[in-house]
Design a protein around this motif. Structure first.
Motif, PDB file in Angstrom:
ATOM      1  N   LEU A  90       0.825  -1.208   0.000  1.00  0.00           N
ATOM      2  CA  LEU A  90       0.000   0.000   0.000  1.00  0.00           C
ATOM      3  C   LEU A  90       0.865   1.266   0.000  1.00  0.00           C
ATOM      4  N   ILE A  91       2.023   1.206   0.648  1.00  0.00           N
ATOM      5  CA  ILE A  91       2.943   2.339   0.586  1.00  0.00           C
ATOM      6  C   ILE A  91       3.335   2.599  -0.865  1.00  0.00           C
ATOM      7  N   ALA A  92       3.706   1.522  -1.562  1.00  0.00           N
ATOM      8  CA  ALA A  92       4.107   1.656  -2.961  1.00  0.00           C
ATOM      9  C   ALA A  92       2.945   2.098  -3.839  1.00  0.00           C
ATOM     10  N   ALA A  93       1.760   1.580  -3.558  1.00  0.00           N
ATOM     11  CA  ALA A  93       0.592   1.913  -4.373  1.00  0.00           C
ATOM     12  C   ALA A  93       0.175   3.367  -4.174  1.00  0.00           C
ATOM     13  N   ASP A  94       0.150   3.823  -2.928  1.00  0.00           N
ATOM     14  CA  ASP A  94      -0.204   5.217  -2.655  1.00  0.00           C
ATOM     15  C   ASP A  94       0.817   6.180  -3.256  1.00  0.00           C
ATOM     16  N   GLU A  95       2.052   5.704  -3.381  1.00  0.00           N
ATOM     17  CA  GLU A  95       3.127   6.579  -3.845  1.00  0.00           C
ATOM     18  C   GLU A  95       2.875   7.131  -5.247  1.00  0.00           C
ATOM     19  N   GLN A  96       2.244   6.339  -6.098  1.00  0.00           N
ATOM     20  CA  GLN A  96       2.039   6.795  -7.466  1.00  0.00           C
ATOM     21  C   GLN A  96       1.211   8.071  -7.508  1.00  0.00           C
ATOM     22  N   LEU A  97       0.121   8.105  -6.744  1.00  0.00           N
ATOM     23  CA  LEU A  97      -0.681   9.328  -6.677  1.00  0.00           C
ATOM     24  C   LEU A  97       0.060  10.401  -5.900  1.00  0.00           C
ATOM     25  N   SER A 115       8.863  10.592  -2.918  1.00  0.00           N
ATOM     26  CA  SER A 115       8.759   9.139  -3.008  1.00  0.00           C
ATOM     27  C   SER A 115       9.342   8.508  -1.754  1.00  0.00           C
ATOM     28  N   HIS A 116       9.032   7.256  -1.565  1.00  0.00           N
ATOM     29  CA  HIS A 116       9.449   6.514  -0.380  1.00  0.00           C
ATOM     30  C   HIS A 116      10.842   5.933  -0.595  1.00  0.00           C
ATOM     31  N   THR A 117      11.527   5.632   0.502  1.00  0.00           N
ATOM     32  CA  THR A 117      12.784   4.887   0.435  1.00  0.00           C
ATOM     33  C   THR A 117      12.450   3.427   0.145  1.00  0.00           C
ATOM     34  N   PRO A 118      13.210   2.735  -0.686  1.00  0.00           N
ATOM     35  CA  PRO A 118      14.395   3.143  -1.446  1.00  0.00           C
ATOM     36  C   PRO A 118      14.007   3.902  -2.707  1.00  0.00           C
ATOM     37  N   PRO A 119      14.981   4.557  -3.378  1.00  0.00           N
ATOM     38  CA  PRO A 119      14.663   5.279  -4.616  1.00  0.00           C
ATOM     39  C   PRO A 119      14.032   4.345  -5.649  1.00  0.00           C
ATOM     40  N   SER A 120      13.110   4.884  -6.422  1.00  0.00           N
ATOM     41  CA  SER A 120      12.426   4.070  -7.423  1.00  0.00           C
ATOM     42  C   SER A 120      13.363   3.735  -8.587  1.00  0.00           C
ATOM     43  N   ARG A 121      13.251   2.513  -9.097  1.00  0.00           N
ATOM     44  CA  ARG A 121      14.029   2.077 -10.255  1.00  0.00           C
ATOM     45  C   ARG A 121      13.239   2.221 -11.546  1.00  0.00           C
ATOM     46  N   THR A 122      12.006   2.708 -11.442  1.00  0.00           N
ATOM     47  CA  THR A 122      11.174   2.857 -12.633  1.00  0.00           C
ATOM     48  C   THR A 122      11.265   4.276 -13.165  1.00  0.00           C
ATOM     49  N   THR A 123      10.892   4.457 -14.428  1.00  0.00           N
ATOM     50  CA  THR A 123      10.889   5.767 -15.068  1.00  0.00           C
ATOM     51  C   THR A 123       9.509   6.028 -15.665  1.00  0.00           C
ATOM     52  N   PRO A 168       6.434   0.597 -18.591  1.00  0.00           N
ATOM     53  CA  PRO A 168       5.015   0.214 -18.650  1.00  0.00           C
ATOM     54  C   PRO A 168       4.435   0.103 -17.246  1.00  0.00           C
ATOM     55  N   TRP A 169       3.189   0.535 -17.107  1.00  0.00           N
ATOM     56  CA  TRP A 169       2.648   0.670 -15.759  1.00  0.00           C
ATOM     57  C   TRP A 169       2.606  -0.646 -15.004  1.00  0.00           C
ATOM     58  N   GLU A 170       2.319  -1.767 -15.686  1.00  0.00           N
ATOM     59  CA  GLU A 170       2.296  -3.049 -14.982  1.00  0.00           C
ATOM     60  C   GLU A 170       3.667  -3.389 -14.421  1.00  0.00           C
ATOM     61  N   GLU A 171       4.714  -3.171 -15.226  1.00  0.00           N
ATOM     62  CA  GLU A 171       6.078  -3.437 -14.762  1.00  0.00           C
ATOM     63  C   GLU A 171       6.456  -2.494 -13.628  1.00  0.00           C
ATOM     64  N   ALA A 172       6.095  -1.220 -13.783  1.00  0.00           N
ATOM     65  CA  ALA A 172       6.403  -0.244 -12.738  1.00  0.00           C
ATOM     66  C   ALA A 172       5.700  -0.610 -11.433  1.00  0.00           C
ATOM     67  N   TRP A 173       4.435  -1.026 -11.548  1.00  0.00           N
ATOM     68  CA  TRP A 173       3.637  -1.410 -10.372  1.00  0.00           C
ATOM     69  C   TRP A 173       4.290  -2.567  -9.630  1.00  0.00           C
ATOM     70  N   THR A 195       7.427  -3.799  -9.967  1.00  0.00           N
ATOM     71  CA  THR A 195       8.801  -3.519  -9.545  1.00  0.00           C
ATOM     72  C   THR A 195       8.822  -2.689  -8.272  1.00  0.00           C
ATOM     73  N   ARG A 196       8.011  -1.635  -8.250  1.00  0.00           N
ATOM     74  CA  ARG A 196       8.019  -0.761  -7.084  1.00  0.00           C
ATOM     75  C   ARG A 196       7.487  -1.487  -5.854  1.00  0.00           C
ATOM     76  N   THR A 197       6.436  -2.283  -6.026  1.00  0.00           N
ATOM     77  CA  THR A 197       5.926  -3.069  -4.900  1.00  0.00           C
ATOM     78  C   THR A 197       7.005  -3.984  -4.345  1.00  0.00           C
ATOM     79  N   ALA A 198       7.703  -4.695  -5.224  1.00  0.00           N
ATOM     80  CA  ALA A 198       8.742  -5.623  -4.784  1.00  0.00           C
ATOM     81  C   ALA A 198       9.855  -4.898  -4.038  1.00  0.00           C
ATOM     82  N   ASP A 199      10.271  -3.742  -4.550  1.00  0.00           N
ATOM     83  CA  ASP A 199      11.359  -3.000  -3.914  1.00  0.00           C
ATOM     84  C   ASP A 199      10.964  -2.475  -2.536  1.00  0.00           C
ATOM     85  N   VAL A 200       9.755  -1.917  -2.441  1.00  0.00           N
ATOM     86  CA  VAL A 200       9.311  -1.368  -1.153  1.00  0.00           C
ATOM     87  C   VAL A 200       9.110  -2.493  -0.131  1.00  0.00           C
TER      88      VAL A 200
END
Length: 374
Positions: free
Chosen positions: A161-168, A176-184, A188-193, A195-200
């Motif tokens: 939920l931290i990662a999901a809320d971060e997009q908005l 953004s939350h720690t750690p820095p995002s690896r997405t740009t 693609p949004w599915e990959e970004a979703w 990847t960011r969830t896994a990292d957080v």
């Protein structure tokens, strides 16, 4: 008191807040177990406690049971009143008899200040309050490592939920939350979703669960303090998140939807019943979900008359082509429809009413289930 109906209604608010007198602690739950009208009123009052985010027992000293400390996640979907096998233990009530008016008035005076938000952000504010209350129950009902959904435990789900809320949040100017995002922006949004969830989640697993909860709660509070949460005018601008371009106001409704879905996931994992959103909020979720489903079906799908019901309320839409006569009819309960859109039902599992062309109806059900990213 006796086990007669007389006198029980005046004690139901005290029961909901865990503020019963010792003499009534056994008799009231016993009465609720056999009286449908009192059980229904007890359910309504316990839901009021949850929405106010008031910890039961604040109206009386000495209340120590986990169920009595928290009124959230206490109403089952089948309409039965929870806790009918046990009430909260309390000392002497404050300010005289613990009648409904007195206890509710005390709760209203002592409840925490809720964020002042516009109507479009109210469902998210309520969902956040509900999840915060639910998470206070984790230690008493199961470890933080209890499996919840996918391969996530309770803490992982909060991390998601931290990662999901971060997009908005980032779109609204928050950090953004720690750690820095690896997405740009080009990811693609599915990959970004994913990847960011896994990292957080990986980062949050290095921290104490309460730190994870505090981070999520702080991010949610920051979102609810943005101008877009309190003023419909800036919230009217559109932005694209999760592959869908919607007004920011609608993205707040999406955040409410996901927060409630994952609260329900956590509640099920811990054996705690999480009630659906309040009816007004539930219909906001439904209306947005129908719009997204209509866009996904497009103007050429076989037309289906789609009805969503909640209690005695019902609303109908025609989904699909405007150039053909309706070929099928589909009726879903509002909560079941949201759970289908959230991926918690398959098209074959969701309870439904169907008439006419089953293939046309099946197309709607399958498209709804396929939209889930949760």
């Amino acid at each position: 008191m006796t086990d007669d109906h007389d006198g029980v209604p005046e004690l139901l608010a005290a029961w909901a807040f865990g503020a019963l007198q010792p003499a009534d602690e056994k008799a009231v739950p016993a009465h609720l177990a056999g009286c449908e009208s009192c059980a229904a009123e007890a359910e309504r009052l316990r839901e009021t406690v949850r929405l106010l985010d008031v910890s039961p027992g604040t109206a009386a000293a000495g209340n120590g049971s986990p169920a009595a400390r928290n009124g959230s996640a206490a109403v089952s979907r089948n309409g039965s009143a929870p806790g009918v096998t046990g009430g909260g233990s309390a000392g002497a009530s404050v300010g005289g008899p613990a009648g409904a008016d007195g206890v509710l008035a005390l709760a209203l005076r002592s409840r925490p200040a809720l964020p002042r938000v516009a109507a479009h952000a109210a469902p998210y504010a309520a969902a956040v309050a509900g999840l915060r209350a639910l998470l206070r129950e984790v230690d008493g009902h199961g470890p933080w490592g209890t499996p919840v959904v996918h391969d996530w435990d309770v803490r992982d789900t909060v991390g998601h939920l931290i990662a999901a809320d971060e997009q908005l949040a980032v779109r609204l100017g928050l950090q953004s939350h720690t750690p820095p995002s690896r997405t740009t922006e080009d990811t693609p949004w599915e990959e970004a979703w994913n990847t960011r969830t896994a990292d957080v989640i990986a980062y949050e697993r290095t921290r104490d669960p309460q730190e994870t909860v505090a981070t999520w709660a702080a991010r949610a509070a920051a979102l609810l303090a943005t101008p877009e949460a309190v003023d419909p005018e800036p919230a009217a601008r559109a932005t694209t998140l999760m592959g869908v371009r919607l007004p920011v106001s609608d993205h707040f409704v999406v955040r409410a939807f996901e927060t409630w879905i994952h609260s329900d996931d956590i509640g099920r994992a811990l054996g705690l019943a999480v009630p659906p959103p309040p009816d007004a909020h539930l219909w906001q979720l439904v209306r947005l979900a129908v719009r997204v489903l209509g866009m996904a079906l497009g103007p050429t799908a076989p037309p289906v008359l789609f009805a969503v019901t909640s209690g005695e309320s019902s609303t109908e839409w025609v989904l699909g082509s405007e150039d053909e006569a309706v070929r099928g009819e589909l009726v879903l309960d509002a909560v079941d429809f949201c759970l289908l859109m959230g991926g918690r039902y398959t098209p074959d599992e969701v309870p439904r009413g169907v008439a006419g062309d089953e293939d046309a109806v099946g197309n709607v059900l399958e498209r709804a289930a396929a939209l889930s990213w949760l």
